[in-house]
Design a protein around this motif. Structure first.
Motif, PDB file in Angstrom:
ATOM      1  N   LEU A 110      -9.014   3.770  -0.432  1.00 56.85           N
ATOM      2  CA  LEU A 110      -8.763   3.623   1.054  1.00 56.85           C
ATOM      3  C   LEU A 110      -9.332   2.420   1.522  1.00 56.85           C
ATOM      4  N   LEU A 111      -8.388   1.357   1.684  1.00 53.72           N
ATOM      5  CA  LEU A 111      -8.899  -0.076   2.029  1.00 53.72           C
ATOM      6  C   LEU A 111      -8.483  -0.217   3.572  1.00 53.72           C
ATOM      7  N   ILE A 112      -9.520  -0.854   4.361  1.00 50.54           N
ATOM      8  CA  ILE A 112      -9.322  -1.103   5.841  1.00 50.54           C
ATOM      9  C   ILE A 112      -9.424  -2.483   5.845  1.00 50.54           C
ATOM     10  N   GLY A 113      -8.155  -3.277   6.234  1.00 58.43           N
ATOM     11  CA  GLY A 113      -8.443  -4.686   6.261  1.00 58.43           C
ATOM     12  C   GLY A 113      -6.915  -5.068   6.509  1.00 58.43           C
ATOM     13  N   PRO A 114      -6.834  -6.303   6.401  1.00 60.74           N
ATOM     14  CA  PRO A 114      -5.503  -7.092   6.528  1.00 60.74           C
ATOM     15  C   PRO A 114      -4.324  -6.724   5.650  1.00 60.74           C
ATOM     16  N   SER A 115      -3.217  -6.446   5.879  1.00 66.43           N
ATOM     17  CA  SER A 115      -2.073  -5.843   4.976  1.00 66.43           C
ATOM     18  C   SER A 115      -1.545  -7.187   4.185  1.00 66.43           C
ATOM     19  N   ASP A 116      -1.979  -8.231   4.304  1.00 64.63           N
ATOM     20  CA  ASP A 116      -1.718  -9.339   3.638  1.00 64.63           C
ATOM     21  C   ASP A 116      -2.783  -9.940   2.759  1.00 64.63           C
ATOM     22  N   SER A 117      -3.739  -9.099   2.682  1.00 66.78           N
ATOM     23  CA  SER A 117      -4.991  -9.590   1.894  1.00 66.78           C
ATOM     24  C   SER A 117      -4.806  -9.430   0.345  1.00 66.78           C
ATOM     25  N   ASP A 118      -5.473 -10.048  -0.307  1.00 69.33           N
ATOM     26  CA  ASP A 118      -5.100 -10.017  -1.842  1.00 69.33           C
ATOM     27  C   ASP A 118      -5.723  -8.825  -2.236  1.00 69.33           C
ATOM     28  N   ALA A 119      -6.601  -8.131  -1.852  1.00 71.27           N
ATOM     29  CA  ALA A 119      -7.037  -6.536  -2.119  1.00 71.27           C
ATOM     30  C   ALA A 119      -5.933  -5.582  -1.807  1.00 71.27           C
ATOM     31  N   ALA A 120      -5.369  -5.627  -0.657  1.00 74.34           N
ATOM     32  CA  ALA A 120      -4.387  -4.753  -0.135  1.00 74.34           C
ATOM     33  C   ALA A 120      -3.131  -4.921  -1.078  1.00 74.34           C
ATOM     34  N   LYS A 121      -2.593  -6.246  -1.616  1.00 74.61           N
ATOM     35  CA  LYS A 121      -1.538  -6.456  -2.447  1.00 74.61           C
ATOM     36  C   LYS A 121      -1.827  -5.806  -3.878  1.00 74.61           C
ATOM     37  N   LEU A 122      -2.968  -5.987  -4.298  1.00 75.07           N
ATOM     38  CA  LEU A 122      -3.481  -5.437  -5.759  1.00 75.07           C
ATOM     39  C   LEU A 122      -3.505  -4.038  -5.546  1.00 75.07           C
ATOM     40  N   ILE A 123      -3.864  -3.401  -4.549  1.00 72.70           N
ATOM     41  CA  ILE A 123      -3.706  -1.683  -4.404  1.00 72.70           C
ATOM     42  C   ILE A 123      -2.515  -1.278  -4.492  1.00 72.70           C
ATOM     43  N   GLU A 124      -1.519  -1.888  -3.665  1.00 72.87           N
ATOM     44  CA  GLU A 124      -0.246  -1.574  -3.576  1.00 72.87           C
ATOM     45  C   GLU A 124       0.487  -1.908  -4.903  1.00 72.87           C
ATOM     46  N   GLU A 125       0.113  -2.887  -5.549  1.00 70.01           N
ATOM     47  CA  GLU A 125       1.029  -3.282  -6.737  1.00 70.01           C
ATOM     48  C   GLU A 125       0.622  -2.273  -7.901  1.00 70.01           C
ATOM     49  N   LEU A 126      -0.894  -1.784  -7.946  1.00 72.31           N
ATOM     50  CA  LEU A 126      -1.069  -0.850  -9.067  1.00 72.31           C
ATOM     51  C   LEU A 126      -1.004   0.753  -8.276  1.00 72.31           C
ATOM     52  N   GLN A 127      -0.323   0.708  -7.201  1.00 72.46           N
ATOM     53  CA  GLN A 127      -0.392   2.016  -6.630  1.00 72.46           C
ATOM     54  C   GLN A 127      -1.788   2.808  -6.869  1.00 72.46           C
ATOM     55  N   ALA A 128      -2.760   2.377  -6.668  1.00 74.04           N
ATOM     56  CA  ALA A 128      -4.061   2.612  -6.432  1.00 74.04           C
ATOM     57  C   ALA A 128      -4.609   3.497  -5.264  1.00 74.04           C
ATOM     58  N   GLY A 129      -3.869   3.544  -3.969  1.00 75.93           N
ATOM     59  CA  GLY A 129      -4.354   4.153  -2.948  1.00 75.93           C
ATOM     60  C   GLY A 129      -3.565   3.384  -1.668  1.00 75.93           C
ATOM     61  N   TYR A 130      -4.325   3.012  -0.652  1.00 77.22           N
ATOM     62  CA  TYR A 130      -3.739   2.924   0.611  1.00 77.22           C
ATOM     63  C   TYR A 130      -4.395   1.671   1.191  1.00 77.22           C
ATOM     64  N   ALA A 131      -3.673   0.751   1.878  1.00 83.77           N
ATOM     65  CA  ALA A 131      -4.232  -0.287   2.587  1.00 83.77           C
ATOM     66  C   ALA A 131      -3.858  -0.334   3.880  1.00 83.77           C
ATOM     67  N   VAL A 132      -4.762  -0.131   5.047  1.00 82.60           N
ATOM     68  CA  VAL A 132      -4.428   0.104   6.450  1.00 82.60           C
ATOM     69  C   VAL A 132      -5.059  -1.036   7.400  1.00 82.60           C
ATOM     70  N   ASP A 133      -4.147  -1.519   8.052  1.00 81.13           N
ATOM     71  CA  ASP A 133      -4.763  -2.482   9.258  1.00 81.13           C
ATOM     72  C   ASP A 133      -5.967  -1.798   9.962  1.00 81.13           C
ATOM     73  N   PHE A 134      -6.772  -2.819  10.584  1.00 82.93           N
ATOM     74  CA  PHE A 134      -7.978  -2.410  11.222  1.00 82.93           C
ATOM     75  C   PHE A 134      -7.883  -1.394  12.282  1.00 82.93           C
ATOM     76  N   GLU A 135      -6.605  -1.541  13.061  1.00 83.42           N
ATOM     77  CA  GLU A 135      -6.549  -0.817  14.373  1.00 83.42           C
ATOM     78  C   GLU A 135      -5.463   0.241  14.299  1.00 83.42           C
ATOM     79  N   ASP A 136      -4.804   0.469  12.932  1.00 85.93           N
ATOM     80  CA  ASP A 136      -3.955   1.415  12.752  1.00 85.93           C
ATOM     81  C   ASP A 136      -4.286   2.778  12.529  1.00 85.93           C
ATOM     82  N   GLN A 137      -5.073   3.298  13.807  1.00 88.21           N
ATOM     83  CA  GLN A 137      -5.642   4.460  13.540  1.00 88.21           C
ATOM     84  C   GLN A 137      -4.963   5.717  13.257  1.00 88.21           C
TER      85      GLN A 137
END
Length: 437
Positions: free
Chosen positions: A360-387
């Motif tokens: 579970l990554l909390i951070g910008p959806s366009d960050s390199d980490a978010a893109k990598l997690i999505e590419e590898l289907q390794a989990g979820y990336a969520v923007d800071f305020e998307d509670q």
């Protein structure tokens, strides 16, 4: 077989702990497999945030490690802010206890404006003098510097001028675009000096390495030269025999320091709501924080009434971290609320991937980490305020926990193994010496 030699200038080396050690420790571990003999130059008495003797096992047998004493002004800093002389300096301006901030802010200003590029500046000239003489009897084929601290690059720059040996500058983090750069309270003159030094290093190194696509692109844009990409990674051997079994409770674990700029209020709020709405979740859920935690984070967790679900471990050895990563149900990663964290490819991210637990990554959806997690289907990336999305994701992961149904993630990560990354490094080394002849 006669191996080519690489002199590696690094401030961090075992038994120093933390992420700054592992990148070049792991490269050193595997360089011999690709025809290169590493030689390490490091500080004998560094001021480091942690000690981790478990990393010593990765140092290759009979490798040459040159250690030289360094003087740093941190004893004066500790006296000024009221810290004990044997306490360790926290990275990224973390404070584990509430104290008056005036002294800390003044010392931060002094640190940022008088010690450029960093507090290791007094080691630059002595190191250049020593290594220039040492190289006369101990020739190497290439010099490598890794920063931060960026004083290491200035040592290598001086050596290249003296010796003509080709040089590679490795940036584990950016220089003037690092996430805490604005926290240094720099004057315009000091800011200009940092930018000038950065430009000098990147202009004069034979090759420059960045660790993420965004940071590579930023360096290329700012300095108009090609930059090599060589990410952080994971060591397959670290996970051998690590089968601790899953935690009996629904655990969400964060590995690493929790600084104020990463304090995720929306996440604490989402977790608090789930605790209040679901008795089973309140009973089963544990938030596990591994590493140092800023007092502001602890205050926020208490404010959301999550202290009964909280476990703090302090710093764990790297061996212990492997066990925690494999036994947890969810791995938490949090980026800073700033545009300059979009390129943050922390070493722990790749170990998270290798642990094959949902991330579970909390951070910008366009960050390199978010893109990598999505590419590898390794989990979820969520923007800071998307509670609401945080809450939904955690609820779904908890439902999987109740069914004992959390499947392994991240199956396509071999490209990030430390050995494969060292193979790429060796190719860069070979290219550098072939074009320097």
């Amino acid at each position: 077989m006669i191996r080519k030699k690489a002199l590696i200038i690094t401030y961090y080396w075992p038994p120093s702990g933390g992420p700054g050690v592992q990148r070049w420790l792991k490269f050193t571990k595997y360089l011999r497999d690709f025809g290169w003999e590493p030689v390490i130059y490091t500080a004998e008495n560094p001021e480091v945030p942690e000690i981790d003797h478990s990393l010593v096992k990765d140092i290759p047998e009979n490798v040459t490690v040159i250690k030289r004493k360094i003087w740093e002004p941190y004893q004066l800093y500790k006296f000024f802010v009221g810290q004990k002389q044997d306490s360790r300096i926290s990275q990224a301006f973390l404070s584990e206890s509430k104290k008056p901030k005036t002294a800390e802010m003044i010392s931060r200003w002094i640190r940022g404006n008088f010690f450029i590029p960093d507090a290791r500046k007094y080691w630059i000239k002595p190191s250049i003098r020593f290594l220039t003489e040492w190289l006369k009897d101990n020739p190497v084929d290439v010099i490598i510097s890794t920063g931060p601290p960026h004083s290491m690059h200035l040592i290598a720059h001086g050596l290249k001028i003296q010796s003509g040996i080709p040089w590679i500058a490795d940036f584990r983090d950016p220089w003037t675009n690092i996430e805490y750069y604005d926290d240094l309270l720099l004057t315009s003159r000091s800011d200009r000096k940092h930018h000038q030094l950065e430009a000098k290093i990147i202009k004069n190194a034979n090759r420059v390495i960045a660790v993420s696509p965004t940071w590579k692109a930023e360096f290329e844009k700012d300095h108009k030269r090609p930059i090599d990409l060589l990410t952080n990674g994971y060591d397959e051997e670290d996970f051998e025999g690590v089968n601790p079994g899953q935690d009996p409770y629904f655990s969400i674990s964060h590995i690493g320091t929790m600084i104020p700029s990463r304090n995720p209020g929306s996440l604490w709020s989402a977790l608090s709501q789930l605790v209040k709405e679901n008795e089973d979740f309140a009973h089963d859920f544990r938030l596990i924080l591994v590493g140092r935690v800023d007092h502001s984070v602890m205050d926020a967790i208490k404010a959301f009434d999550l202290q009964n679900n909280l476990i703090t471990t302090g710093y764990l050895s790297h061996n212990e971290v492997m066990i925690r990563q494999k036994s947890t149900w969810v791995l938490l990663d949090i980026l800073k609320r700033a545009s300059n964290t979009k390129g943050l490819y922390a070493g722990k991210l790749f170990e998270y991937l290798a642990a094959k637990r949902p991330i579970l990554l909390i951070g910008p959806s366009d960050s390199d980490a978010a893109k990598l997690i999505e590419e590898l289907q390794a989990g979820y990336a969520v923007d800071f305020e998307d509670q609401e999305r945080m809450k939904t994701i955690i609820k779904n992961l908890y439902n999987d926990y109740q069914k004992n149904n959390l499947e392994d993630r991240s199956n396509k990560i071999e490209q990030f193994s430390r050995k494969n990354l060292t193979r790429k490094l060796s190719s860069i080394l070979n290219e550098v010496i072939s074009t320097s002849i």
